[in-house]
Design a protein around this motif. Structure first.
Motif, PDB file in Angstrom:
ATOM      1  N   UNK A  90       0.871  -1.183   0.000  1.00 30.62           N
ATOM      2  CA  UNK A  90       0.000   0.000   0.000  1.00 30.62           C
ATOM      3  C   UNK A  90       0.902   1.225   0.000  1.00 30.62           C
ATOM      4  N   UNK A  91       0.523   2.225  -0.775  1.00 35.62           N
ATOM      5  CA  UNK A  91       1.253   3.484  -0.809  1.00 35.62           C
ATOM      6  C   UNK A  91       0.418   4.523  -0.064  1.00 35.62           C
TER       7      UNK A  91
ATOM      8  N   UNK B 130      -0.280   1.764 -12.292  1.00 37.36           N
ATOM      9  CA  UNK B 130      -0.522   2.759 -11.231  1.00 37.36           C
ATOM     10  C   UNK B 130      -0.345   2.167  -9.828  1.00 37.36           C
ATOM     11  N   UNK B 131      -0.360   0.843  -9.718  1.00 36.68           N
ATOM     12  CA  UNK B 131      -0.146   0.194  -8.424  1.00 36.68           C
ATOM     13  C   UNK B 131       1.307  -0.233  -8.233  1.00 36.68           C
ATOM     14  N   UNK B 132       2.181   0.220  -9.112  1.00 34.85           N
ATOM     15  CA  UNK B 132       3.587  -0.163  -9.011  1.00 34.85           C
ATOM     16  C   UNK B 132       3.778  -1.536  -9.608  1.00 34.85           C
ATOM     17  N   UNK B 133       4.082  -2.505  -8.782  1.00 39.19           N
ATOM     18  CA  UNK B 133       4.158  -3.886  -9.238  1.00 39.19           C
ATOM     19  C   UNK B 133       5.548  -4.348  -9.612  1.00 39.19           C
TER      20      UNK B 133
ATOM     21  N   UNK C 261       3.775   2.327  -6.000  1.00 41.15           N
ATOM     22  CA  UNK C 261       2.573   2.776  -6.711  1.00 41.15           C
ATOM     23  C   UNK C 261       2.582   4.294  -6.853  1.00 41.15           C
ATOM     24  N   UNK C 262       2.002   4.771  -7.948  1.00 43.12           N
ATOM     25  CA  UNK C 262       1.748   6.210  -8.072  1.00 43.12           C
ATOM     26  C   UNK C 262       0.396   6.544  -7.460  1.00 43.12           C
ATOM     27  N   UNK C 263      -0.498   5.567  -7.428  1.00 43.62           N
ATOM     28  CA  UNK C 263      -1.789   5.727  -6.748  1.00 43.62           C
ATOM     29  C   UNK C 263      -1.533   5.680  -5.242  1.00 43.62           C
TER      30      UNK C 263
ATOM     31  N   UNK D 103      -6.646   2.747  -3.583  1.00 43.85           N
ATOM     32  CA  UNK D 103      -6.366   2.565  -5.017  1.00 43.85           C
ATOM     33  C   UNK D 103      -4.981   1.976  -5.267  1.00 43.85           C
ATOM     34  N   UNK D 104      -4.110   1.991  -4.257  1.00 50.42           N
ATOM     35  CA  UNK D 104      -2.750   1.471  -4.420  1.00 50.42           C
ATOM     36  C   UNK D 104      -2.598   0.032  -3.931  1.00 50.42           C
ATOM     37  N   UNK D 105      -3.601  -0.501  -3.270  1.00 45.43           N
ATOM     38  CA  UNK D 105      -3.477  -1.821  -2.651  1.00 45.43           C
ATOM     39  C   UNK D 105      -3.209  -2.916  -3.682  1.00 45.43           C
ATOM     40  N   UNK D 106      -2.168  -3.708  -3.393  1.00 49.42           N
ATOM     41  CA  UNK D 106      -1.782  -4.799  -4.280  1.00 49.42           C
ATOM     42  C   UNK D 106      -1.359  -5.971  -3.406  1.00 49.42           C
ATOM     43  N   UNK D 107      -2.092  -7.079  -3.525  1.00 48.83           N
ATOM     44  CA  UNK D 107      -1.791  -8.286  -2.750  1.00 48.83           C
ATOM     45  C   UNK D 107      -1.500  -9.429  -3.713  1.00 48.83           C
ATOM     46  N   UNK D 108      -0.410 -10.123  -3.421  1.00 48.55           N
ATOM     47  CA  UNK D 108       0.036 -11.241  -4.254  1.00 48.55           C
ATOM     48  C   UNK D 108       0.534 -12.354  -3.336  1.00 48.55           C
TER      49      UNK D 108
END
Length: 189
Positions: free
Chosen positions: A47-48, A89-92, A147-149, A153-158
């Motif tokens: 998360x950003x 936008x979420x980086x990654x 993330x730029x978001x 809006x930035x949440x990324x779960x893997x």
């Protein structure tokens, strides 16, 4: 969160699902799911936002850990399961194509492990949708871009699960904390 499948029945059932046979077939003969090897099933949550401590991850190869075990780096595969959409936008994840073919010296010196976050002119941005499955070689140079978001809006779960070959090296409750975890803490992770 490392070894996540050991802490919940649903995640344990997930990694033991017989449909993983198709993924193992893609990996090649002799591969197995490393539920108790390396770091087992790992869940990453990025998360950003202000106060978040896990917003990005610097350049690294997962195979460097083999050196901490006094072993020659070997091929193993990381299977990623995307729980959220992962647009730019979420980086990654960013990968340097073909870097899994590098020699040991370049694997150790090409980047400053975990400290270097700078974009590489050769990097490839991996975009994925929730539900996608990805596979990358643990010897490849990769990082997680910030993330730029921001906020939700930035949440990324893997979730990542290692596919292993070669000698079985399971960890257990009494296994010592690997040195590379202590070094990551020095780098601010």
């Amino acid at each position: 969160m490392v070894f996540a499948s050991l802490f919940g029945e649903r995640l344990r059932a997930f990694v033991r699902d017989p449909r993983f046979g198709a993924v193992l077939d893609v990996a090649g003969p002799g591969y197995r799911i490393g539920e108790r090897e390396r770091d087992g099933l790992v869940i990453n949550h990025y998360r950003h936002e202000e106060g978040s401590t896990y917003q990005r991850l610097g350049w690294h190869t997962d195979s460097l850990r083999d050196l901490f075990y006094l072993e020659k780096p070997r091929r193993y595969l990381n299977v990623g399961f995307y729980l959220d959409d992962s647009p730019l936008s979420k980086g990654g994840v960013r990968l340097i194509p073909s870097s899994h073919r590098q020699g040991l010296f370049e694997m150790m010196t090409r980047k400053a492990y975990f400290l270097d976050h700078r974009p590489d002119p050769d990097e490839y941005a991996l975009e994925a949708a929730a539900g996608d499955l990805t596979i990358h070689d643990g010897r490849i140079w990769h990082r997680v871009a910030q993330a730029t978001a921001t906020g939700d809006a930035s949440q990324r779960r893997v979730m990542y699960l290692p596919l292993m070959s070669g000698p079985l090296k399971e960890k257990h409750e009494g296994s010592p904390t690997p040195l590379y975890f202590r070094l990551k803490r020095l780098a601010g992770y």
